[in-house]
Design a protein around this motif. Structure first.
Motif, PDB file in Angstrom:
ATOM      1  N   GLU A 144     -11.351 -56.309  57.699  1.00  0.00           N
ATOM      2  CA  GLU A 144     -11.212 -55.017  58.385  1.00  0.00           C
ATOM      3  C   GLU A 144     -10.096 -55.019  59.427  1.00  0.00           C
ATOM      4  OE1 GLU A 144     -13.046 -52.530  57.313  1.00  0.00           O
ATOM      5  OE2 GLU A 144     -13.924 -53.959  55.885  1.00  0.00           O
ATOM      6  N   LEU A 145      -9.424 -56.140  59.627  1.00  0.00           N
ATOM      7  CA  LEU A 145      -8.389 -56.230  60.656  1.00  0.00           C
ATOM      8  C   LEU A 145      -7.219 -55.304  60.332  1.00  0.00           C
ATOM      9  CD1 LEU A 145      -7.239 -57.685  63.195  1.00  0.00           C
ATOM     10  CD2 LEU A 145      -6.202 -59.327  61.609  1.00  0.00           C
ATOM     11  N   ALA A 146      -6.797 -54.536  61.333  1.00  0.00           N
ATOM     12  CA  ALA A 146      -5.647 -53.640  61.156  1.00  0.00           C
ATOM     13  C   ALA A 146      -4.875 -53.561  62.469  1.00  0.00           C
ATOM     14  CB  ALA A 146      -6.108 -52.251  60.719  1.00  0.00           C
ATOM     15  N   TYR A 147      -3.571 -53.699  62.377  1.00  0.00           N
ATOM     16  CA  TYR A 147      -2.691 -53.516  63.534  1.00  0.00           C
ATOM     17  C   TYR A 147      -2.047 -52.143  63.419  1.00  0.00           C
ATOM     18  CZ  TYR A 147      -3.277 -58.565  63.955  1.00  0.00           C
ATOM     19  OH  TYR A 147      -3.813 -59.830  64.077  1.00  0.00           O
ATOM     20  N   THR A 148      -1.974 -51.421  64.534  1.00  0.00           N
ATOM     21  CA  THR A 148      -1.595 -50.006  64.461  1.00  0.00           C
ATOM     22  C   THR A 148      -0.374 -49.632  65.305  1.00  0.00           C
ATOM     23  OG1 THR A 148      -3.124 -49.453  66.281  1.00  0.00           O
ATOM     24  CG2 THR A 148      -3.985 -49.341  64.025  1.00  0.00           C
ATOM     25  N   PHE A 152       6.104 -52.311  68.557  1.00  0.00           N
ATOM     26  CA  PHE A 152       5.918 -52.396  70.005  1.00  0.00           C
ATOM     27  C   PHE A 152       4.768 -53.323  70.404  1.00  0.00           C
ATOM     28  CE2 PHE A 152       8.116 -48.450  69.122  1.00  0.00           C
ATOM     29  CZ  PHE A 152       9.215 -48.573  69.957  1.00  0.00           C
ATOM     30  N   GLY A 153       3.968 -53.757  69.418  1.00  0.00           N
ATOM     31  CA  GLY A 153       2.984 -54.791  69.677  1.00  0.00           C
ATOM     32  C   GLY A 153       1.676 -54.285  70.252  1.00  0.00           C
ATOM     33  N   GLU A 154       0.694 -55.201  70.326  1.00  0.00           N
ATOM     34  CA  GLU A 154      -0.650 -54.868  70.803  1.00  0.00           C
ATOM     35  C   GLU A 154      -1.435 -56.158  70.992  1.00  0.00           C
ATOM     36  OE1 GLU A 154      -2.692 -53.012  67.183  1.00  0.00           O
ATOM     37  OE2 GLU A 154      -0.628 -53.431  66.546  1.00  0.00           O
ATOM     38  N   ILE A 155      -2.647 -56.041  71.506  1.00  0.00           N
ATOM     39  CA  ILE A 155      -3.507 -57.209  71.690  1.00  0.00           C
ATOM     40  C   ILE A 155      -4.070 -57.637  70.341  1.00  0.00           C
ATOM     41  CG2 ILE A 155      -5.573 -58.113  72.815  1.00  0.00           C
ATOM     42  CD1 ILE A 155      -3.227 -57.506  74.690  1.00  0.00           C
ATOM     43  N   ASP A 156      -4.029 -58.930  70.080  1.00  0.00           N
ATOM     44  CA  ASP A 156      -4.587 -59.473  68.838  1.00  0.00           C
ATOM     45  C   ASP A 156      -6.074 -59.746  69.056  1.00  0.00           C
ATOM     46  OD1 ASP A 156      -5.158 -60.810  66.480  1.00  0.00           O
ATOM     47  OD2 ASP A 156      -3.273 -61.931  66.480  1.00  0.00           O
ATOM     48  N   PRO A 157      -6.961 -59.131  68.243  1.00  0.00           N
ATOM     49  CA  PRO A 157      -8.400 -59.346  68.440  1.00  0.00           C
ATOM     50  C   PRO A 157      -8.916 -60.661  67.856  1.00  0.00           C
ATOM     51  CG  PRO A 157      -8.041 -57.856  66.594  1.00  0.00           C
ATOM     52  CD  PRO A 157      -6.689 -58.152  67.168  1.00  0.00           C
ATOM     53  N   LEU A 158      -8.068 -61.411  67.156  1.00  0.00           N
ATOM     54  CA  LEU A 158      -8.529 -62.643  66.527  1.00  0.00           C
ATOM     55  C   LEU A 158      -8.835 -63.721  67.562  1.00  0.00           C
ATOM     56  CD1 LEU A 158      -6.031 -63.017  63.534  1.00  0.00           C
ATOM     57  CD2 LEU A 158      -8.364 -62.116  63.471  1.00  0.00           C
ATOM     58  N   PRO A 159      -9.752 -64.639  67.243  1.00  0.00           N
ATOM     59  CA  PRO A 159      -9.912 -65.828  68.098  1.00  0.00           C
ATOM     60  C   PRO A 159      -8.597 -66.602  68.138  1.00  0.00           C
ATOM     61  CG  PRO A 159     -11.710 -65.654  66.492  1.00  0.00           C
ATOM     62  CD  PRO A 159     -10.680 -64.644  66.095  1.00  0.00           C
ATOM     63  N   LEU A 160      -8.308 -67.242  69.252  1.00  0.00           N
ATOM     64  CA  LEU A 160      -7.026 -67.920  69.426  1.00  0.00           C
ATOM     65  C   LEU A 160      -6.737 -68.893  68.285  1.00  0.00           C
ATOM     66  CD1 LEU A 160      -4.533 -68.476  71.177  1.00  0.00           C
ATOM     67  CD2 LEU A 160      -5.878 -70.205  72.406  1.00  0.00           C
ATOM     68  N   CYS A 201       4.959 -58.238  69.124  1.00  0.00           N
ATOM     69  CA  CYS A 201       4.270 -59.268  69.893  1.00  0.00           C
ATOM     70  C   CYS A 201       2.789 -58.926  69.996  1.00  0.00           C
ATOM     71  CB  CYS A 201       4.888 -59.388  71.289  1.00  0.00           C
ATOM     72  SG  CYS A 201       6.609 -59.899  71.253  1.00  0.00           S
ATOM     73  N   ARG A 202       1.946 -59.848  69.540  1.00  0.00           N
ATOM     74  CA  ARG A 202       0.497 -59.611  69.506  1.00  0.00           C
ATOM     75  C   ARG A 202      -0.245 -60.790  70.120  1.00  0.00           C
ATOM     76  NH1 ARG A 202       1.300 -57.772  63.352  1.00  0.00           N
ATOM     77  NH2 ARG A 202       1.681 -55.535  63.666  1.00  0.00           N
TER      78      ARG A 202
END
Length: 471
Positions: A144-148, A152-160, A201-202
């Protein structure tokens, strides 16, 4: 030079689109990079390292063969814009020379050298397409992961541990262990190619929290007006739809750039810890650099196209070689990073001298040993030929005091780097600069001609530089 029992291993870490001023060791931008700072303190930091063509594919192709991109036709990225060729497997590759000198070679990560042939066609014994593996793994684990937010980038919700930075480091550590085991006492060379901090950059929230946007200082070049500058620079703002951005718009973008660099630093730290765990750090040359820099709001611009500002051509370079390079060394000589590294690696590996292939760089080995070679270059030269926004030919020569940019189809640029380090004031038409301009044009012409750059191989273009036939 310390006598070596055996040839050293080589770990070459190349990241993507990292500004020189965005490592803590540079003492410029407020970016925290403790692992890379430690690496620099244990080896040599280069104050004047420059890229020769600030675009991914051509820069990386040049690194493989040790020649300027114009010499083999790698003018822009083959994956964007008008179709163009790439460096063919029949071309020279220093990795093959290392194989001949007894090295086992591994490659992981970003390639950008040829759309069809992978590194195993250029002298590498092992290749891991880490980005492909990362995408497959992420799609399976996080469907279900989606970058929107696009570029311009955003916070990455994945575990490090599941992010691309840290997955790349983990795969690279495993490949390094495999190389070490399979080499059976012979030396190995591993190229690790991270895709960060290239936009978008995420960073994960942990690293993003280190850089509140309100704490991010403006770049010194941010109040750019583009007065007396080539038209294409202001057009780039329109291409990206950022012509009305102020610092309040840019600060969050720059903050994410800082954050992903700190996250990348953490991943590099894990890779270096893996080298320590193998017990091979003392006999491994570690090289850290990038393909080019990033505007990231500098001069109000995004990415890196159609300019040769310091933001994109000046790059970080660190070399650590325990027992050979004095810890805490700094080199202030001009270095053409991706052109000078191939002859350096050949010298370190004691490979057979090249007979029918002229490299465009010089070995850094004397500098690494603390010498001041007589006749070392007093300038660096860079180029740009076009990208997805159209063709545009530029050539740059940079000395300690001046930077001249030959824009073949627009106004040229001349910057007084002592008094205008942010390159805001183009003084190309100032009468007092007539003599220095003529000298820079002459020096640029002779370097381009010697290196086989086709742009100066006709009388019209030659006369622009040698006869001053340029407005």
């Amino acid at each position: 030079m310390t006598e070596m029992v055996q040839k050293p291993n080589m770990l070459i870490i190349m990241v993507d689109q990292l500004r020189y001023d965005c490592l803590g060791y540079s003492n410029q931008a407020p970016v925290l990079t403790p692992h890379l700072d430690k690496l620099a303190s244990e080896g040599m930091w280069f104050d004047r390292a420059y890229n020769h063509i600030p675009i991914c594919g051509p820069a990386r192709q040049s690194f493989v063969c040790g020649r300027r991109a114009e010499a083999f036709g790698g003018l822009w990225n083959f994956s964007l814009g008008m179709q163009i060729g790439a460096l063919e497997p029949t071309s020279y590759s220093w990795a093959r020379s290392l194989q001949g000198a007894g090295y086992r070679n591994g490659y992981i990560g970003k390639w950008d050298v040829h759309p069809t042939y992978d590194p195993t066609h250029y002298g590498y014994d092992l290749f891991v397409s880490s980005d492909e593996k990362y995408r497959e793994r992420t799609k399976a684990q996080y469907p279900e992961l989606a970058y929107t937010e696009g570029f311009f980038g955003e916070i990455d919700p994945l575990p490090l541990e599941d992010t691309r930075t840290h997955q790349t480091a983990a795969m690279a550590t495993a490949l390094m262990k495999q190389l070490s085991e399979e080499s059976a006492g012979s030396p190995w060379q591993l190229r690790v190619n991270f895709q960060e901090p290239h936009l978008p950059c995420r960073p994960v929230a942990e690293f993003a929290a280190m850089y509140p946007p309100e704490s991010i200082p403006e770049w010194g070049s941010f109040r750019e007006t583009f007065a007396n500058k080539p038209y294409i620079q202001s057009q780039q703002l329109r291409n990206w739809e950022i012509e009305h951005y102020d610092w309040a718009d840019w600060a969050p973008i720059v903050a994410r750039y800082y954050a992903i660099i700190s996250q990348l630093d953490d991943a590099v730290g894990k890779l270096l810890a893996g080298l320590d765990a193998l017990g091979q750090s003392e006999n491994t040359v570690v090289i850290f650099t990038t393909d080019h820099g990033d505007m990231c709001g500098g001069h109000r611009m995004l990415d890196k196209h159609y300019v040769l500002y310091e933001d994109v051509v000046k790059v970080p370079l660190i070399v650590r070689w325990p027992g050979v390079i004095a810890p805490g060394s700094r080199c202030e000589q001009f270095v053409q990073t991706l052109l000078d590294l191939p002859p350096t690696l050949l010298a370190i590996s004691e490979a057979e001298p090249l007979v029918d292939h002229r490299l465009h760089g010089e070995s850094l080995l004397p500098l690494l040993l603390g010498a001041e070679p007589a006749g070392w270059r007093e300038e660096v030269v860079a180029s740009f030929n076009g990208a997805q926004f159209g063709l545009y030919t530029q050539r740059m020569i940079r000395t300690r005091e001046w930077k001249y940019i030959w824009n073949c189809t627009d106004v040229d640029e001349l910057y007084d780097m002592y008094h205008d380090p942010h390159e805001l004031h183009n003084v190309i038409h100032h009468p007092a600069n007539k003599t220095v301009l003529a000298e820079l044009r002459k020096r640029l012409y002779h370097i381009l001609y010697e290196d086989g750059d086709g742009i100066v191989q006709n009388d019209w273009m030659r006369d622009q530089l040698l006869e001053g036939r340029k407005g």
